[in-house]
Design a protein around this motif. Structure first.
Motif, mmCIF file in Angstrom:
data_model
loop_
_atom_site.group_PDB
_atom_site.id
_atom_site.type_symbol
_atom_site.label_atom_id
_atom_site.label_comp_id
_atom_site.label_asym_id
_atom_site.label_seq_id
_atom_site.Cartn_x
_atom_site.Cartn_y
_atom_site.Cartn_z
ATOM 1 N N PHE A 315 0.828 -1.212 0.000
ATOM 2 C CA PHE A 315 0.000 0.000 0.000
ATOM 3 C C PHE A 315 0.863 1.263 0.000
ATOM 4 C CE2 PHE A 315 -3.103 -3.133 1.445
ATOM 5 C CZ PHE A 315 -4.198 -2.790 0.680
ATOM 6 N N SER A 316 2.056 1.195 0.601
ATOM 7 C CA SER A 316 2.978 2.334 0.528
ATOM 8 C C SER A 316 3.430 2.541 -0.914
ATOM 9 C CB SER A 316 4.196 2.101 1.425
ATOM 10 O OG SER A 316 3.815 1.978 2.775
ATOM 11 N N GLY A 317 3.702 1.426 -1.607
ATOM 12 C CA GLY A 317 4.076 1.513 -3.020
ATOM 13 C C GLY A 317 2.966 2.100 -3.872
ATOM 14 N N LEU A 318 1.720 1.727 -3.588
ATOM 15 C CA LEU A 318 0.590 2.287 -4.327
ATOM 16 C C LEU A 318 0.506 3.800 -4.131
ATOM 17 C CD1 LEU A 318 -2.217 -0.376 -3.723
ATOM 18 C CD2 LEU A 318 -1.101 0.168 -5.895
ATOM 19 N N ALA A 319 0.700 4.253 -2.880
ATOM 20 C CA ALA A 319 0.651 5.694 -2.602
ATOM 21 C C ALA A 319 1.747 6.435 -3.366
ATOM 22 C CB ALA A 319 0.786 5.937 -1.101
ATOM 23 N N ALA A 320 2.962 5.855 -3.370
ATOM 24 C CA ALA A 320 4.078 6.489 -4.092
ATOM 25 C C ALA A 320 3.796 6.523 -5.590
ATOM 26 C CB ALA A 320 5.372 5.732 -3.804
ATOM 27 N N ILE A 321 3.280 5.438 -6.139
ATOM 28 C CA ILE A 321 2.984 5.367 -7.574
ATOM 29 C C ILE A 321 1.897 6.366 -7.950
ATOM 30 C CG2 ILE A 321 1.954 3.879 -9.351
ATOM 31 C CD1 ILE A 321 3.422 1.533 -7.844
ATOM 32 N N GLY A 322 0.877 6.474 -7.107
ATOM 33 C CA GLY A 322 -0.188 7.439 -7.385
ATOM 34 C C GLY A 322 0.333 8.852 -7.483
ATOM 35 N N LEU A 323 1.220 9.225 -6.553
ATOM 36 C CA LEU A 323 1.787 10.576 -6.578
ATOM 37 C C LEU A 323 2.677 10.760 -7.808
ATOM 38 C CD1 LEU A 323 2.073 13.295 -5.211
ATOM 39 C CD2 LEU A 323 3.916 12.342 -3.801
ATOM 40 N N GLY A 324 3.453 9.733 -8.159
ATOM 41 C CA GLY A 324 4.317 9.831 -9.333
ATOM 42 C C GLY A 324 3.525 9.979 -10.618
ATOM 43 N N LEU A 325 2.440 9.230 -10.754
ATOM 44 C CA LEU A 325 1.597 9.334 -11.947
ATOM 45 C C LEU A 325 0.907 10.698 -12.032
ATOM 46 C CD1 LEU A 325 -0.009 5.761 -11.954
ATOM 47 C CD2 LEU A 325 1.800 6.634 -13.455
ATOM 48 N N LEU A 326 0.512 11.231 -10.880
ATOM 49 C CA LEU A 326 -0.122 12.554 -10.874
ATOM 50 C C LEU A 326 0.866 13.630 -11.305
ATOM 51 C CD1 LEU A 326 -2.500 14.423 -10.253
ATOM 52 C CD2 LEU A 326 -1.766 14.445 -7.857
ATOM 53 N N ILE A 327 2.103 13.571 -10.785
ATOM 54 C CA ILE A 327 3.124 14.556 -11.162
ATOM 55 C C ILE A 327 3.441 14.442 -12.644
ATOM 56 C CG2 ILE A 327 5.538 15.250 -10.848
ATOM 57 C CD1 ILE A 327 5.269 14.392 -7.909
ATOM 58 N N GLY A 328 3.579 13.185 -13.152
ATOM 59 C CA GLY A 328 3.866 12.985 -14.566
ATOM 60 C C GLY A 328 2.750 13.453 -15.469
ATOM 61 N N LEU A 400 -5.600 4.717 4.634
ATOM 62 C CA LEU A 400 -5.232 6.066 4.198
ATOM 63 C C LEU A 400 -4.312 6.015 2.976
ATOM 64 C CD1 LEU A 400 -4.601 7.817 7.655
ATOM 65 C CD2 LEU A 400 -6.360 8.418 5.976
ATOM 66 N N LEU A 401 -3.376 5.073 2.967
ATOM 67 C CA LEU A 401 -2.474 4.932 1.816
ATOM 68 C C LEU A 401 -3.252 4.551 0.549
ATOM 69 C CD1 LEU A 401 0.438 3.021 3.603
ATOM 70 C CD2 LEU A 401 0.582 5.330 2.655
ATOM 71 N N LEU A 402 -4.210 3.642 0.691
ATOM 72 C CA LEU A 402 -5.031 3.248 -0.456
ATOM 73 C C LEU A 402 -5.890 4.416 -0.936
ATOM 74 C CD1 LEU A 402 -6.107 1.117 -2.391
ATOM 75 C CD2 LEU A 402 -7.768 0.447 -0.621
ATOM 76 N N LEU A 403 -6.465 5.161 -0.001
ATOM 77 C CA LEU A 403 -7.279 6.318 -0.359
ATOM 78 C C LEU A 403 -6.443 7.371 -1.068
ATOM 79 C CD1 LEU A 403 -10.042 7.734 -0.172
ATOM 80 C CD2 LEU A 403 -9.329 8.642 2.053
ATOM 81 N N PHE A 404 -5.205 7.563 -0.614
ATOM 82 C CA PHE A 404 -4.302 8.519 -1.258
ATOM 83 C C PHE A 404 -4.024 8.097 -2.698
ATOM 84 C CE2 PHE A 404 -0.054 10.086 -2.341
ATOM 85 C CZ PHE A 404 -0.162 11.430 -2.001
ATOM 86 N N PHE A 405 -3.775 6.803 -2.912
ATOM 87 C CA PHE A 405 -3.527 6.282 -4.258
ATOM 88 C C PHE A 405 -4.739 6.511 -5.166
ATOM 89 C CE2 PHE A 405 -4.342 2.530 -7.010
ATOM 90 C CZ PHE A 405 -3.372 2.765 -7.967
ATOM 91 N N LEU A 406 -5.923 6.150 -4.691
ATOM 92 C CA LEU A 406 -7.141 6.292 -5.501
ATOM 93 C C LEU A 406 -7.411 7.759 -5.831
ATOM 94 C CD1 LEU A 406 -9.458 3.705 -3.703
ATOM 95 C CD2 LEU A 406 -8.289 3.441 -5.904
ATOM 96 N N THR A 407 -7.185 8.637 -4.847
ATOM 97 C CA THR A 407 -7.420 10.074 -5.053
ATOM 98 C C THR A 407 -6.489 10.639 -6.125
ATOM 99 O OG1 THR A 407 -8.120 10.309 -2.748
ATOM 100 C CG2 THR A 407 -7.535 12.323 -3.922
ATOM 101 N N THR A 408 -5.193 10.303 -6.021
ATOM 102 C CA THR A 408 -4.225 10.830 -6.999
ATOM 103 C C THR A 408 -4.506 10.286 -8.397
ATOM 104 O OG1 THR A 408 -2.696 9.084 -6.283
ATOM 105 C CG2 THR A 408 -2.373 11.279 -5.332
ATOM 106 N N ILE A 409 -4.887 9.006 -8.501
ATOM 107 C CA ILE A 409 -5.180 8.409 -9.808
ATOM 108 C C ILE A 409 -6.413 9.061 -10.434
ATOM 109 C CG2 ILE A 409 -6.007 6.300 -10.940
ATOM 110 C CD1 ILE A 409 -3.048 6.284 -10.481
#
Length: 422
Positions: A315-328, A400-409
């Protein structure tokens, strides 16, 4: 599913062809973990494992200075190096050659004994046990100072611990002197003590236990989760750059001519980079389990914890990936994505407690740290590594980590759709 697999396969090929990038993703975090743990390991060891050279100038050469030297030596914390001159010791410390110098003043033993005798005689005279004591004027005895010189670069925490330790030592010496003076005035034999000088109140740290054995936190248990999390979130940089390369090279233009949604493209990247995060975490654990004990560092105990640890990493990886995809998605050039991604990781790490524990931050910053996904991941890792909690206890953090990932995606998909609609 076929489209998702095709997108995933494309990302795998892109990643495999960049061997230098793979080396940075896997090797640099391992080096970071090893170096940081080696540097910090001494702070987690007992004080008896470390000997700090200390300069001592004994201008008293009496009973008190003898007790001070004995106590410092018996503590196993200091290596006592005696100097004859205060100026010489001061110069050595202020030039950075030594961390600390202790200067014991002249006539300390004689002055302390005289002061104690005065006080004891005054107390006994109140009870009529001393004759003609009040008729004699009390001699003014100036206060004595044990001077401490610290290297200007010494941390405040070290200064405080040394001051507290020496203050406690001096207090015990004064107390014993008072008891001894009372015993002498009462005419008792010195060989048989009538006062117990052992401390009545003691402190004992109660540690968590597992299988009736105390669990003692070590540097590896703190550093493995903290710097693993830092490494996982640092994939924001290559991930966002990868997304921008595809935009600049026209790959996205070709993809838009095929019936492939942006969510499918992001899904392929998520699967590949999530695998990278889990491989990073596995390598970090292997270093903690096998390499650390081989180089003299404490190892990491993962018995009975692996499933929950991998869930937190997932889930930490999902949060990091979500933020990276949003920035990209939002960034227009690599020059925007790279510095912003790297800086955001550093800020999130600082807020999350990777470098400085959250509890020592100002109240406002403690509140702000709660919005950092690194803080959620770190707390979940600490819950598993150090607090031995059940799965239910880490549900709030991973949720919270999963919610962060879904929100950023969702934000990335909506932004991309509106940008392409213009």
């Amino acid at each position: 599913m076929h489209k998702l697999w095709a997108s995933t396969y494309k990302e795998m090929l892109l990643l495999i062809r960049d061997l230098g990038g793979i080396a940075i993703l896997f090797i640099m975090p391992l080096l970071l973990l090893i170096v940081i743990t080696l540097v910090q390991d001494s702070t987690f060891k007992t004080i008896s494992d470390i000997k700090i050279p200390v300069l001592l100038v004994d201008n008293d050469k009496g009973e008190v200075s003898k007790n001070i030297i004995e106590n410092l030596s018996e503590s196993n914390s200091f290596e006592i190096l005696q100097k004859s001159s205060e100026e010489e010791a001061k110069e050595a410390v202020f030039s950075g050659k030594y961390q600390l110098a202790i200067v014991i003043p002249e006539n300390l033993s004689a002055s302390l004994q005289k002061k104690v005798d005065q006080n004891v005689e005054g107390i006994l005279s109140k009870f009529g046990l001393e004759e003609d004591t009040l008729a004699v004027a009390k001699e003014a005895i100036p206060q004595k100072e044990v001077r401490l010189y610290f290297d200007p670069a010494t941390q405040v925490s070290f200064k405080s611990s040394v001051k507290n330790g020496i203050d406690k030592m001096i207090s015990e010496i004064e107390t014993q002197s008072i008891y001894k003076a009372f015993q002498t005035e009462l005419g008792e034999d010195d060989s048989e003590s009538i006062f117990e000088t052992e401390s009545f109140i003691a402190f004992k740290e109660i540690l968590p236990t597992k299988n009736n054995e105390e669990i003692i936190p070590n540097s590896a248990q703190h550093n493995v989760p903290a710097w693993t999390l830092f490494a996982i979130f640092f994939i924001i940089v290559p991930l966002s750059i990868n997304l921008l390369k595809e935009k600049n090279q026209g790959t996205f233009v070709r993809l838009r001519t095929t019936p492939v949604s942006y969510a499918t493209v992001l899904g392929g990247k998520t699967i590949v980079y999530l695998a990278v995060c889990l491989v990073q975490f596995t390598l970090m654990l292997l270093v903690g389990i096998f390499l650390f004990p081989a180089i003299g560092l404490p190892g990491v105990d993962v018995s009975g914890k692996l499933l929950m640890l991998y869930l937190v990493a997932l889930f930490s990886g999902l949060a990091a990936i979500g933020l990276g995809l949003l920035i990209g998605t939002v960034a227009k050039t690599q020059e925007q994505a790279a510095p912003f991604g790297a800086t955001s990781v550093v800020i999130l790490a600082a807020l999350g407690g990777v470098w400085v524990p959250v509890f020592v931050m100002p109240k406002f910053m403690q509140f702000v740290s709660k919005i950092s996904p690194m803080n959620w991941g770190l707390e979940a890792f600490y819950d598993v590594f150090l607090r031995n909690v059940s799965f239910v206890k880490i549900l709030p953090e991973i949720s919270l980590l999963l919610l962060f990932f879904l929100t950023t995606i969702v934000i990335a998909i909506i932004y991309n759709r509106r940008k392409n609609a213009v």
